[in-house]
Design a protein around this motif. Structure first.
Motif, PDB file in Angstrom:
ATOM      1  N   LEU A   1     -11.202  -4.025   2.617  1.00 46.33           N
ATOM      2  CA  LEU A   1     -11.865  -3.339   1.509  1.00 46.33           C
ATOM      3  C   LEU A   1     -10.900  -2.895   0.417  1.00 46.33           C
ATOM      4  O   LEU A   1     -11.311  -2.638  -0.710  1.00 46.33           O
ATOM      5  CB  LEU A   1     -12.624  -2.113   2.027  1.00 46.33           C
ATOM      6  CG  LEU A   1     -13.771  -2.385   3.003  1.00 46.33           C
ATOM      7  CD1 LEU A   1     -14.435  -1.070   3.409  1.00 46.33           C
ATOM      8  CD2 LEU A   1     -14.789  -3.331   2.395  1.00 46.33           C
ATOM      9  N   THR A   2      -9.632  -2.786   0.756  1.00 44.70           N
ATOM     10  CA  THR A   2      -8.644  -2.329  -0.215  1.00 44.70           C
ATOM     11  C   THR A   2      -7.253  -2.740   0.239  1.00 44.70           C
ATOM     12  O   THR A   2      -7.013  -2.927   1.440  1.00 44.70           O
ATOM     13  CB  THR A   2      -8.695  -0.795  -0.387  1.00 44.70           C
ATOM     14  OG1 THR A   2      -7.685  -0.381  -1.309  1.00 44.70           O
ATOM     15  CG2 THR A   2      -8.474  -0.084   0.943  1.00 44.70           C
TER      16      THR A   2
ATOM     17  N   LEU B   1     -14.535  -3.722   9.082  1.00 48.17           N
ATOM     18  CA  LEU B   1     -13.996  -3.302   7.801  1.00 48.17           C
ATOM     19  C   LEU B   1     -12.573  -2.795   7.994  1.00 48.17           C
ATOM     20  O   LEU B   1     -12.323  -1.919   8.824  1.00 48.17           O
ATOM     21  CB  LEU B   1     -14.878  -2.213   7.188  1.00 48.17           C
ATOM     22  CG  LEU B   1     -16.355  -2.606   7.022  1.00 48.17           C
ATOM     23  CD1 LEU B   1     -17.169  -1.423   6.517  1.00 48.17           C
ATOM     24  CD2 LEU B   1     -16.502  -3.807   6.103  1.00 48.17           C
ATOM     25  N   THR B   2     -11.640  -3.376   7.233  1.00 51.59           N
ATOM     26  CA  THR B   2     -10.236  -3.024   7.374  1.00 51.59           C
ATOM     27  C   THR B   2      -9.667  -2.691   6.000  1.00 51.59           C
ATOM     28  O   THR B   2     -10.401  -2.518   5.035  1.00 51.59           O
ATOM     29  CB  THR B   2      -9.447  -4.188   8.002  1.00 51.59           C
ATOM     30  OG1 THR B   2      -9.392  -5.283   7.082  1.00 51.59           O
ATOM     31  CG2 THR B   2     -10.097  -4.671   9.297  1.00 51.59           C
ATOM     32  N   GLY B   3      -8.350  -2.630   5.907  1.00 55.36           N
ATOM     33  CA  GLY B   3      -7.691  -2.346   4.647  1.00 55.36           C
ATOM     34  C   GLY B   3      -6.524  -3.305   4.439  1.00 55.36           C
ATOM     35  O   GLY B   3      -6.612  -4.466   4.842  1.00 55.36           O
ATOM     36  N   GLY B   4      -5.385  -2.735   3.991  1.00 59.80           N
ATOM     37  CA  GLY B   4      -5.082  -1.353   3.711  1.00 59.80           C
ATOM     38  C   GLY B   4      -5.776  -0.371   4.648  1.00 59.80           C
ATOM     39  O   GLY B   4      -5.944  -0.607   5.835  1.00 59.80           O
ATOM     40  N   GLU B   5      -6.184   0.730   4.076  1.00 65.80           N
ATOM     41  CA  GLU B   5      -6.898   1.764   4.813  1.00 65.80           C
ATOM     42  C   GLU B   5      -8.298   1.892   4.236  1.00 65.80           C
ATOM     43  O   GLU B   5      -8.485   2.351   3.101  1.00 65.80           O
ATOM     44  CB  GLU B   5      -6.150   3.101   4.729  1.00 65.80           C
ATOM     45  CG  GLU B   5      -6.902   4.287   5.296  1.00 65.80           C
ATOM     46  CD  GLU B   5      -7.460   4.049   6.690  1.00 65.80           C
ATOM     47  OE1 GLU B   5      -8.595   4.469   6.958  1.00 65.80           O
ATOM     48  OE2 GLU B   5      -6.758   3.421   7.519  1.00 65.80           O
ATOM     49  N   PRO B   6      -9.327   1.480   4.994  1.00 58.90           N
ATOM     50  CA  PRO B   6     -10.692   1.426   4.448  1.00 58.90           C
ATOM     51  C   PRO B   6     -11.256   2.769   4.024  1.00 58.90           C
ATOM     52  O   PRO B   6     -12.122   2.825   3.151  1.00 58.90           O
ATOM     53  CB  PRO B   6     -11.503   0.810   5.589  1.00 58.90           C
ATOM     54  CG  PRO B   6     -10.688   1.038   6.823  1.00 58.90           C
ATOM     55  CD  PRO B   6      -9.266   0.989   6.382  1.00 58.90           C
TER      56      PRO B   6
ATOM     57  N   ILE C   1     -10.020   4.854   2.230  1.00 61.50           N
ATOM     58  CA  ILE C   1      -9.658   5.143   0.834  1.00 61.50           C
ATOM     59  C   ILE C   1     -10.817   4.808  -0.095  1.00 61.50           C
ATOM     60  O   ILE C   1     -10.971   5.418  -1.158  1.00 61.50           O
ATOM     61  CB  ILE C   1      -8.384   4.367   0.452  1.00 61.50           C
ATOM     62  CG1 ILE C   1      -7.169   4.990   1.143  1.00 61.50           C
ATOM     63  CG2 ILE C   1      -8.175   4.325  -1.057  1.00 61.50           C
ATOM     64  CD1 ILE C   1      -5.866   4.278   0.886  1.00 61.50           C
ATOM     65  N   ARG C   2     -11.667   3.844   0.315  1.00 66.18           N
ATOM     66  CA  ARG C   2     -12.828   3.484  -0.501  1.00 66.18           C
ATOM     67  C   ARG C   2     -13.836   4.624  -0.492  1.00 66.18           C
ATOM     68  O   ARG C   2     -14.338   5.032   0.545  1.00 66.18           O
ATOM     69  CB  ARG C   2     -13.493   2.220   0.046  1.00 66.18           C
ATOM     70  CG  ARG C   2     -12.772   0.925  -0.202  1.00 66.18           C
ATOM     71  CD  ARG C   2     -12.996   0.355  -1.584  1.00 66.18           C
ATOM     72  NE  ARG C   2     -14.349  -0.025  -1.908  1.00 66.18           N
ATOM     73  CZ  ARG C   2     -14.712  -1.261  -2.278  1.00 66.18           C
ATOM     74  NH1 ARG C   2     -13.830  -2.236  -2.306  1.00 66.18           N
ATOM     75  NH2 ARG C   2     -15.953  -1.514  -2.632  1.00 66.18           N
TER      76      ARG C   2
END
Length: 468
Positions: free
Chosen positions: A154-155, A202-207, A209-210
């Motif tokens: 997601l980010t 859902l993953t990131g980066g760190e999800p 943060i969204r």
């Protein structure tokens, strides 16, 4: 003699090889059973221990000696990969070291040509339209693996700086306008679900943060065909929104925690927050997540002295501690010296289990597509697992496709072939076109990723920009 370029990429065993192509025609023990941690059938791509070289490809009297075979065995996980590397070297061609991004229109063309060829050949149902054909096979690769699990980054941003994930110098972030928005994410998940995806992580980066994370979870969990929506988080701020996420439909939780020591946590993540991560674990348990999975990347001389402390967590808590072999990605300064192998970890944990309960680890019946080798200590509430990407690959059962924050689809964690679904979306691609892009990308997936001695030489993204 092998070229200097060949040596630089770690194919030292080719010193004794030849200018003409080499063909591997003999393979011993492809499906043997062995004792200890690998007491299950080896994957179809398990490393061979003995080879013979076809005489028509070798100079008279030339043979591979034992040390060369051992180097080969450690380096290559599959017969297909051996053929590929040897042929490239024999033709004095460099191994691929750069990322390759295909134009989405080329992917549509490739899929349509495959469809028309199959229809002409009479291998398909003649009445199938192109879109019907895509819905049936866009997530099935050329090795008959069906992909039902979609992982979405997601980010690219993260509020930690873990040593194995984030390069010390940081990463160049993709501009916000070139990242998938919520509407685009949901649109793509709907298409993947139509083609057979039933699980989304859902993953990131760190999800977390969204800011729209709960909304994304709610919309994805309501899509027909999606059975599970999970998250992989560092847990730093997850507890703040955990109840809202559960109400939105979040069904699975993986939390990353590589140490139980606060001071070491700061060293490994270059940030504070150890107690907050533990708080997220406990809150997840309180809310009924069963189990809460804890991802532990084990690195020699860094945190390998805590393996048994993590196992002890499973005594009274319904957690699944997942010990992960250290993997090479751009910027994480990977080396074999830092790798703690599955065999080493299993031996330590199994010995602990015997000392604690009188019996060794009990193996679970792992389902199709399971990446971990799962066990429990007799009498303990939780479980322990080993993810063995480096020393015991599981490519043969892989059912994962990754969609990254910038909209590129990645069919293998270690692969460097990508294609942009974001470009396709924003340049007017139809649903049929998008599925055709997915189909062409999935078809390019190799039978197995390269061995670890090659992987660390290949171009890939930093882990923080993939999402695992």
């Amino acid at each position: 003699m092998i070229t200097r370029k060949g040596r630089d990429i770690g194919i030292c065993f080719l010193r004794t090889c030849f200018l003409k192509p080499v063909s591997v025609v003999g393979l011993v023990e492809p499906h043997t059973h062995v004792s200890g941690p690998t007491s299950v059938p080896r994957e179809q791509h398990a490393s061979p221990s003995v080879f013979r070289i076809h005489s028509s490809y070798t100079p008279a009297g030339n043979a591979l000696n034992r040390s060369t075979l051992e180097a080969w065995r450690r380096t290559l996980p599959s017969v297909e990969e051996m053929h590929r590397v040897l042929k490239l070297q024999a033709k004095k061609q460099p191994l691929p070291t750069e990322q390759s991004v295909m134009d989405w229109r080329d992917c549509v063309k490739i899929s349509r040509e495959a469809y028309e060829k199959e229809m002409r050949g009479g291998r398909g149902v003649q009445s199938l339209s192109f879109i019907e054909w895509l819905l049936q096979r866009s997530l099935v690769d050329s090795h008959a693996r069906r992909h039902s699990y979609l992982r979405i980054s997601l980010t690219e941003k993260c509020n930690l700086r873990c040593l194995y994930c984030m390069p010390e110098e940081g990463v160049d972030l993709t501009p916000h306008g070139h990242l998938l928005n919520t509407e685009e994410i949901v649109k793509l998940v709907e298409l993947f679900a139509l083609a057979g995806v039933n699980k989304v992580r859902l993953t990131g980066g760190e999800p977390t943060i969204r800011k729209d994370l709960a909304n994304i979870v709610k919309q994805i969990s309501s899509i027909e065909g999606i059975k599970d929506v999970g998250i992989t988080s560092n847990g730093l701020v997850l507890s703040r929104s955990l109840e809202q996420l559960k109400d939105a439909g979040l069904s699975l939780i993986n939390l990353s925690l590589d140490t139980l020591k606060p001071a070491r946590f700061e060293q490994m993540t270059r940030r504070k927050g150890h107690e907050r991560v533990l708080g997220s674990i406990n809150k997840s348990l309180d809310l009924g997540y069963n189990p809460v999975k804890i991802n532990v990347v084990v690195m020699k001389g860094v945190n390998d002295d805590e393996i048994l402390d993590f196992v002890e967590l499973t005594r009274n808590k319904n957690v699944n501690v997942r010990f992960i072999e250290y993997m090479p990605f751009d910027g994480n300064v990977w080396s074999t010296e830092k790798l703690v192998s599955y065999k080493e970890m299993f031996k330590a944990v199994n010995t602990y289990a015997k000392e604690t309960s009188g019996d060794g680890l009990v193996r679970f019946a792992d389902g199709h597509g399971e990446v971990a080798k799962n066990f429990r200590v007799p009498g303990f509430k939780g479980s322990v697992s080993f993810i063995t990407s480096m020393t015991s690959t599981f490519c043969g059962d892989c059912n994962r496709v990754r969609l990254m924050a910038d909209g590129n689809i990645k069919v293998c964690l270690f692969g460097n072939n990508e294609v942009s679904l974001l470009d396709a979306l924003r340049e007017g691609a139809t649903d049929e076109d998008l599925l055709a892009v997915v189909s062409a990308a999935v078809d390019r997936k190799k039978a197995a990723h390269a061995g670890m001695d090659i992987l660390h030489t290949l171009k890939n993204r930093p882990m923080v920009k993939i999402g695992g």
